[in-house]
Design an enzyme around this catalytic site. Structure first.
Site, short mmCIF file in Angstrom:
data_model
loop_
_atom_site.label_atom_id
_atom_site.label_comp_id
_atom_site.label_asym_id
_atom_site.label_seq_id
_atom_site.Cartn_x
_atom_site.Cartn_y
_atom_site.Cartn_z
N HIS A 97 -5.07 -2.39 5.41
CA HIS A 97 -4.98 -1.90 4.04
C HIS A 97 -5.46 -0.46 3.95
CE1 HIS A 97 -3.67 -5.57 2.26
NE2 HIS A 97 -4.67 -6.24 2.77
N ASP A 104 0.83 -1.21 0.00
CA ASP A 104 0.00 0.00 0.00
C ASP A 104 0.86 1.25 0.00
OD1 ASP A 104 -2.77 -1.21 0.39
OD2 ASP A 104 -1.68 -2.09 2.05
#
Length: 328
Positions: A215, A187
Site C-alpha cells: 500500500h 492506490d
C-alpha cells in the site's frame, strides 16, 4: 399552428439511432468463467454488476459468475438476495450466475479468480492472531485454486493484507505463482484522482503513477505523465503542491471514506479490480504502465525472489505482462 413538415416523424423515419451496448454482437466464444470469493460483501455487491455489464472483458463477451461465500445464515440470505438481483438485472452478457458455499463448485474451470475476503481486524485480536486466521483462509483458497481452476487462471487477491495473503496463496498453488496478483490499483487510482483534482483535469490525462511494494502512502509520481508531458517538467510549485496533497490526503483516504460513508470504499475498490483485470485481458495503452503486485522472480529493481511486490508492469493482453524496467 405552423406548417406541417414534409419530413416523416423521427420515430418512424428509419434514421439510425445511437449504438448501445445492447446492440453490439455477442461473441460466439465460450463465456469467460470468473470466480468471486467473498461475493456477498459490499465490494461484491459493487463488483458483480460491473463484471456482468462487460467492464472487464468488453461489451461483446459473455461471462459466467461463480460466487463463493461462507455458510452462515446471514451470508446465505445476502447471497440469495444478490442472486435474485443479478437475475433481475437484465445483463445480456451474463451467461450464468451461481452462488455457492462449495469451494470445488466455485473454482471449477475458472479463467479468473477474484479473492475479495480476508479476516478483518477485530478488537481483542492482535496482528498475530489475525494473520493466523488469514493463513488458514488463503491456504484453503490456494489448494482449491491448484485443484480446480484452469492451468492459466489469473488470480487477484484483494483482501488485506493483500500482498501477504497473495504470498500465502501462492505457497499452496505453486503452478499458478506467476498468475497470482495483489491489488495495488486502488492506490494508483486514488493518487491519479487526487492529481487530476489538483490540476483541474480529467483522470485519463494522467498516467504512469507507480505503487511500489504494497500500500502506497506516498505514491511515486516522478514518472507520471500529465497531459502528455512528464510531471518532472511541471513547475516546482505544482510538484510541491502534490507532495503536500499526498502527505495530508493519501495516508488517510480510506479512513476518510469510512468516516464519511460509515462503510468501506467498496465502489472504488470494485473499480480498481475491473481496471486491473481489464488491462491484463486487453493490454495497457502504448506508453503506459500500471501497478500490480506480482511474483518477484523477474530480477528487476533488486527485489528479492519469491515475494509478492508491486512494480510497474506493461500488460500485453491475454493475461500476459512484463515488468517495466529501468525507472530511476
Amino acid at each position: 399552428m405552423g406548417a406541417t413538415s414534409s419530413q416523416p416523424n423521427a420515430c418512424f423515419s428509419g434514421l439510425a439511432r445511437p449504438v448501445s451496448r445492447r446492440d453490439l454482437p455477442v461473441s460466439p466464444q465460450e463465456p469467460i468463467v470468473v470466480t468471486v470469493c467473498g461475493a456477498a460483501g459490499h465490494i461484491g455487491y459493487s463488483l458483480l454488476p460491473m463484471i456482468a455489464a462487460g467492464e472487464l472483458f468488453g461489451p461483446g463477451r459473455r461471462v459466467t459468475l461463480q460466487c463463493l461465500d461462507l455458510n452462515l445464515p446471514e451470508v446465505m440470505d445476502s447471497m440469495r438476495g444478490m442472486e435474485m438481483e443479478m437475475q433481475d438485472g437484465n445483463f445480456p452478457l451474463l451467461h450464468k450466475v451461481v452462488f455457492t458455499t462449495d469451494d470445488s463448485e466455485a473454482f471449477q474451470g475458472a479463467d479468473y479468480a477474484i479473492l475479495l475476503g480476508a479476516f478483518p481486524k477485530q478488537d481483542g485480536l492482535d496482528k498475530r492472531e489475525i494473520m493466523e486466521k488469514n493463513v488458514m483462509i488463503f491456504r484453503t483458497m490456494g489448494r482449491a485454486l491448484e485443484k480446480h481452476v484452469k492451468p492459466d487462471c489469473k488470480v487477484l487477491v484483494v483482501g488485506n493484507p493483500a500482498h501477504t495473503n497473495a504470498w500465502i496463496c501462492a505457497q499452496h498453488a505453486p503452478s499458478l505463482r506467476r498468475n497470482i496478483f495483489a491489488l495495488t490499483r486502488l492506490d494508483q487510482n486514488r493518487a491519479t484522482g487526487q492529481m487530476a483534482h489538483h490540476f483541474g483535469i480529467a483522470v485519463h490525462e494522467i498516467r504512469n503513477v507507480v505503487v511500489w511494494g504494497c500500500h502506497a502512502k506516498f505514491p511515486d509520481v516522478d514518472h507520471a505523465v500529465v497531459k502528455g508531458k512528464p510531471l518532472m517538467s511541471c513547475s516546482d510549485a505544482d510538484r510541491k503542491g502534490l507532495n503536500e496533497l499526498f502527505r495530508k490526503e493519501m495516508q488517510q483516504r480510506g479512513a476518510s471514506i469510512v468516516k464519511a460513508r460509515k462503510a468501506s470504499s467498496a465502489m472504488s475498490t470494485a473499480r480498481a479490480i475491473t481496471d486491473h483485470i481489464h488491462d491484463l485481458h486487453f493490454g495497457t495503452r502504448p506508453g503506459e504502465f500500471v501497478s500490480m503486485g506480482v511474483w518477484s522472480d523477474h530480477g528487476a529493481y533488486s527485489i528479492g525472489d519469491s515475494l509478492i511486490f508491486s512494480v510497474p508492469v506493461i500488460c500485453q493482453g491475454g493475461g500476459q505482462y512484463q515488468v517495466h524496467k529501468g525507472l530511476g
